[in-house]
Enzyme design. Sequence first.
Site, PDB file in Angstrom:
ATOM      1  N   SER A  63      46.309  46.870  44.160  1.00 18.03           N
ATOM      2  CA  SER A  63      45.745  45.795  43.344  1.00 18.03           C
ATOM      3  C   SER A  63      46.828  44.765  43.071  1.00 18.03           C
ATOM      4  O   SER A  63      48.019  45.103  43.026  1.00 18.03           O
ATOM      5  CB  SER A  63      45.237  46.360  42.005  1.00 18.03           C
TER       6      SER A  63
ATOM      7  N   TYR B 137      46.190  51.450  34.613  1.00 11.55           N
ATOM      8  CA  TYR B 137      45.738  51.054  35.945  1.00 11.55           C
ATOM      9  C   TYR B 137      46.837  50.294  36.683  1.00 11.55           C
ATOM     10  O   TYR B 137      47.149  50.599  37.843  1.00 11.55           O
ATOM     11  CB  TYR B 137      44.487  50.197  35.820  1.00 11.55           C
TER      12      TYR B 137
END
Length: 257
Positions: A140, A153
């Site tokens: 990401s 995350y």
Amino acid sequence: MELHGRVAWVTGAAGGIGRAVVRRLAEDGARIAASDTDPVALEEVIAELPGAARHMAVELDVRDADAVESALDRVEAGLGPVDVAVNCAGILRTGPIAALTQETWEEVLRCNATGVFLVSRAVAGRMAARGGGSIVTVASNAAALPRMNMAAYAASKAASTIFTKCLGLELAATGVRCNVVAPGSVDTAMQHALWHGPDARQKVIDGDPATYRLGIPLRRLATPEDVAETVAFLASDRSRHITMQDIYVDGGQSLRA
């Protein structure tokens, strides 16, 4: 049909990006081993593919080291040696750090980072012994950009990113390539779960000063297929001289030099 005759193992195959990756690699001729924790969804994924009988579903929790090794044995027994491994399995938990429990922190790290480690370690030795292969980790752009309420995350994606690059360095002499695809905001159920209010989609595109979040210069969300195209490139011989790289598929959101 750039991957004709090759075997691709994709984890997180029932998710939005994972399903798109499976379809794209199958279109390129690969025989697909699709893994996820949901056996019903996996069967649906396989049924959607051209030549469904050529592919297989392998239920797997990537956090379980023994299960990963067993799954790989099943894949190679059923389809042949794995040439391409794609780490798509991942989860998202949000909230301020002050309210982040150790259990949630460890849950996210176990799936998004340890899962990448276990799957990549399992295929790496076999690929190296055969003299080639491609490992692609879907991370990401949060791996490099601080995000409000996404610390676990972001940390997990940063860990999986640098792990994949270190693995690529160690394996380079064997011909095994390891790369990262770093999406930004992708039009998936995971993204939709973050939205609040009727203008949520546009706010992602425009940016949100209240959360120090940049907008998207290309003025659109990525689709899962945008990410899958990049994975397919890194899986193929078109990228034969590319390793230890992270390619951002975020419409310029990260303003990355």
